[in-house]
Design an enzyme around this catalytic site. Structure first.
Site, short mmCIF file in Angstrom:
data_model
loop_
_atom_site.label_atom_id
_atom_site.label_comp_id
_atom_site.label_asym_id
_atom_site.label_seq_id
_atom_site.Cartn_x
_atom_site.Cartn_y
_atom_site.Cartn_z
N ASN A 10 0.82 -1.22 0.00
CA ASN A 10 0.00 0.00 0.00
C ASN A 10 0.85 1.27 0.00
O ASN A 10 0.64 2.17 -0.81
CB ASN A 10 -0.91 -0.01 1.23
CG ASN A 10 -2.08 -0.97 1.05
OD1 ASN A 10 -2.48 -1.29 -0.07
ND2 ASN A 10 -2.62 -1.44 2.16
N VAL A 11 1.81 1.34 0.93
CA VAL A 11 2.61 2.57 1.04
C VAL A 11 3.56 2.71 -0.15
O VAL A 11 3.68 3.78 -0.75
CB VAL A 11 3.41 2.60 2.36
CG1 VAL A 11 4.28 3.85 2.44
CG2 VAL A 11 2.48 2.55 3.57
N ASP A 32 9.29 -5.73 -5.37
CA ASP A 32 8.65 -6.51 -4.31
C ASP A 32 9.09 -7.97 -4.47
O ASP A 32 9.57 -8.38 -5.52
CB ASP A 32 7.12 -6.39 -4.40
CG ASP A 32 6.44 -6.68 -3.06
OD1 ASP A 32 6.03 -5.71 -2.39
OD2 ASP A 32 6.33 -7.87 -2.69
N ARG A 82 2.17 -4.84 12.50
CA ARG A 82 2.00 -5.69 13.68
C ARG A 82 0.65 -6.42 13.61
O ARG A 82 -0.37 -5.80 13.32
CB ARG A 82 2.06 -4.81 14.93
CG ARG A 82 2.12 -5.60 16.21
CD ARG A 82 2.80 -4.74 17.26
NE ARG A 82 2.42 -5.08 18.60
CZ ARG A 82 2.84 -4.42 19.67
NH1 ARG A 82 3.64 -3.38 19.54
NH2 ARG A 82 2.49 -4.78 20.87
N ASN A 120 7.99 0.01 9.84
CA ASN A 120 7.86 0.16 11.30
C ASN A 120 8.48 -0.99 12.07
O ASN A 120 8.60 -2.08 11.51
CB ASN A 120 6.37 0.24 11.65
CG ASN A 120 5.85 1.67 11.58
OD1 ASN A 120 6.56 2.61 11.89
ND2 ASN A 120 4.60 1.82 11.19
N HIS A 175 8.11 8.45 16.43
CA HIS A 175 6.87 8.32 15.68
C HIS A 175 5.77 7.81 16.63
O HIS A 175 5.99 6.87 17.36
CB HIS A 175 7.11 7.30 14.56
CG HIS A 175 5.98 7.15 13.63
ND1 HIS A 175 5.14 8.19 13.28
CD2 HIS A 175 5.53 6.07 12.94
CE1 HIS A 175 4.25 7.74 12.43
NE2 HIS A 175 4.45 6.47 12.21
N1 LIG Z 1 6.66 5.47 9.05
C1 LIG Z 1 5.36 5.61 8.95
O1 LIG Z 1 4.82 6.65 9.29
C2 LIG Z 1 4.52 4.49 8.40
C3 LIG Z 1 3.20 4.72 7.97
C4 LIG Z 1 2.47 3.68 7.41
C5 LIG Z 1 3.05 2.40 7.32
N2 LIG Z 1 4.30 2.19 7.79
C6 LIG Z 1 4.96 0.88 7.70
O2 LIG Z 1 5.34 0.68 6.34
C7 LIG Z 1 5.43 -0.73 6.09
C8 LIG Z 1 4.62 -1.04 4.83
O3 LIG Z 1 3.24 -0.79 5.03
P1 LIG Z 1 2.18 -1.21 3.91
O4 LIG Z 1 0.87 -0.76 4.39
O5 LIG Z 1 2.66 -0.77 2.56
O6 LIG Z 1 2.28 -2.80 4.01
P2 LIG Z 1 1.95 -3.84 2.86
O7 LIG Z 1 1.82 -5.16 3.53
O8 LIG Z 1 0.83 -3.34 2.01
O9 LIG Z 1 3.28 -3.83 1.96
C9 LIG Z 1 4.50 -4.33 2.35
C10 LIG Z 1 5.15 -4.95 1.12
O10 LIG Z 1 6.49 -5.34 1.45
C11 LIG Z 1 6.76 -6.49 0.68
N3 LIG Z 1 7.94 -7.18 1.20
C12 LIG Z 1 8.05 -7.94 2.32
N4 LIG Z 1 9.29 -8.42 2.43
C13 LIG Z 1 10.00 -7.93 1.39
C14 LIG Z 1 11.34 -8.07 0.97
N5 LIG Z 1 12.22 -8.79 1.65
N6 LIG Z 1 11.72 -7.44 -0.17
C15 LIG Z 1 10.84 -6.67 -0.87
N7 LIG Z 1 9.54 -6.52 -0.53
C16 LIG Z 1 9.13 -7.16 0.60
C17 LIG Z 1 5.48 -7.30 0.77
O11 LIG Z 1 5.41 -8.29 -0.23
C18 LIG Z 1 4.43 -6.21 0.63
O12 LIG Z 1 4.02 -6.04 -0.72
C19 LIG Z 1 4.90 -1.41 7.37
O13 LIG Z 1 5.99 -1.78 8.18
C20 LIG Z 1 4.09 -0.31 8.03
O14 LIG Z 1 3.96 -0.53 9.42
C21 LIG Z 1 5.04 3.21 8.31
#
Ligand SMILES: NC(=O)c1ccc[n+]([C@@H]2O[C@H](COP(=O)([O-])OP(=O)(O)OC[C@H]3O[C@@H](n4cnc5c(N)ncnc54)[C@H](O)[C@@H]3O)[C@@H](O)[C@H]2O)c1
Length: 319
Positions: A10-11, A32, A82, A120, A175
């Site tokens: 998503n992000v 990915d 988480r 995170n 954060h």
């Molecule tokens: N810093 C912030 O303010 C903030 C805000 C939102 C989300 N986040 C964090 O960002 C991260 C991603 O969130 P999201 O909603 O996109 O999650 P998501 O599950 O939609 O996407 C994560 C992606 O990472 C991929 N992935 C996992 N292991 C991998 C690897 N070894 N190599 C390449 N890709 C890999 C997965 O296949 C998945 O597509 C989470 O840890 C979330 O907690 C942080």
């Protein structure tokens, strides 16, 4: 100029799309581990280029780091959120492993890059990328403050019925709930916000901001992505375009604000060389205390990672 976004969830996908809309680099790579996902999302974004009128070439790859060769900026969004029943230590362990492997691969192909971590727990994952990459602290940073400040400004815009464009705000610290609000530095086109809202209303907005991520998880069952993706893109663009933007960013402090060896959100100037300047504000005693408290709680998480790294050879970094 190339920006690589690791993790096409998503992000990551949102970040890639915003970067493309901004034409923040001539090439944007989305990577990915899930076969076909980054390719599909990148193709979808690219097909919006004639409609949204951007030039940036967006390409998706499955775990092929050759495509990320010589990236000016790499945004790391890979990691899991988480899950119910998962301890904080479990989350650190899982995501630290992912961030370590990703960073090692990134460094093989882009040894002079600048890394923006989104995964995170943010502050400790930034620490992991810093340790693994061996890059100077000016080139490894975390995204949190731009998002938290965005939420704060959006809530204030609602309350005041004023354009969010006219609201300037700075937040510091870790954060989430240890974030340090700075009402003294919040203005509406130069007017101190305290002249426009009551203390009670401002405190309520600050509290809502601290738990802004949780509010969205409650609504959607998963964490946010539009504002986080935009916030990471804003930082990457400041670097590729050498904009010298003053933004709140998570960086390693080495004595600034009296804090050492801890990753904390503070205002910095972002440009072609990454973190080009750390801005040291003259904090009052209350603000200093809150920042130190926030830094202490980040340090506790960093200590957990240090213990894991010393126990588990496979997550031991290169630096
Ligand atoms: N810093 C912030 O303010 C903030 C805000 C939102 C989300 N986040 C964090 O960002 C991260 C991603 O969130 P999201 O909603 O996109 O999650 P998501 O599950 O939609 O996407 C994560 C992606 O990472 C991929 N992935 C996992 N292991 C991998 C690897 N070894 N190599 C390449 N890709 C890999 C997965 O296949 C998945 O597509 C989470 O840890 C979330 O907690 C942080």
């Amino acid at each position: 100029m190339k920006i690589s976004v690791i993790g096409a969830g998503n992000v990551g996908a949102t970040c890639a799309r915003v970067l493309a809309l901004k034409d923040a680099a001539s090439e944007i790579i989305l990577l990915d581990i899930v076969k076909g996902m980054a390719e599909g999302k990148a193709l979808d974004i690219w097909q919006s280029a004639p409609i949204d009128r951007f030039n940036a070439r967006v390409k998706g790859v499955t775990n092929d780091y050759n495509a990320t060769e010589d990236s000016t900026v790499v945004v790391i969004t890979s990691g899991i959120p988480r899950k119910p029943g998962m301890s904080r230590d479990d989350l650190i362990n899982t995501n630290a492993d992912i961030v370590k492997k990703v960073t090692e691969n990134v460094m093989k192909h882009s040894p002079c890059t600048t890394i923006i971590v989104v995964s995170n727990p943010l502050d400790v994952m930034t620490y992991q990328a810093y340790l693994t990459s061996g890059l100077p602290r000016t080139r490894v940073m975390g995204m949190a403050g731009v998002l938290d400040a965005g939420r704060y400004r959006a809530f204030l815009a609602d309350e005041l019925n004023i354009s969010p464009k006219d609201i300037q705000a700075l937040l510091m610290g870790g954060h989430g709930d240890t974030m340090v609000p700075l009402p003294r530095y919040t203005t509406v086109h130069g007017i101190p916000v305290t002249e426009l809202v009551t203390k009670e209303t401002l405190n309520a907005i600050i509290e809502r901001t601290k738990f802004g991520g949780g509010e969205l998880v409650k609504l959607m069952g998963t964490s946010a992505w539009y504002a986080p993706g935009s916030a990471a893109a804003r930082m990457a663009e400041a670097i590729t375009r050498n904009q010298k933007r003053l933004l709140p960013v998570c960086v390693k402090l080495e004595g600034e604000y009296g804090i050492n060896d801890t990753f904390v959100g503070i205002p910095v100037v972002l440009g072609r060389n990454g973190v080009e300047r750390i801005i040291e504000l003259k904090l009052n005693n209350e603000e200093k205390g809150l920042l130190q408290k926030s830094a202490n709680s980040v340090k506790e998480l960093m200590d957990i990672l240090d213990k894991m790294r010393s126990r588990t050879p496979q997550i031991k970094g290169s630096a």
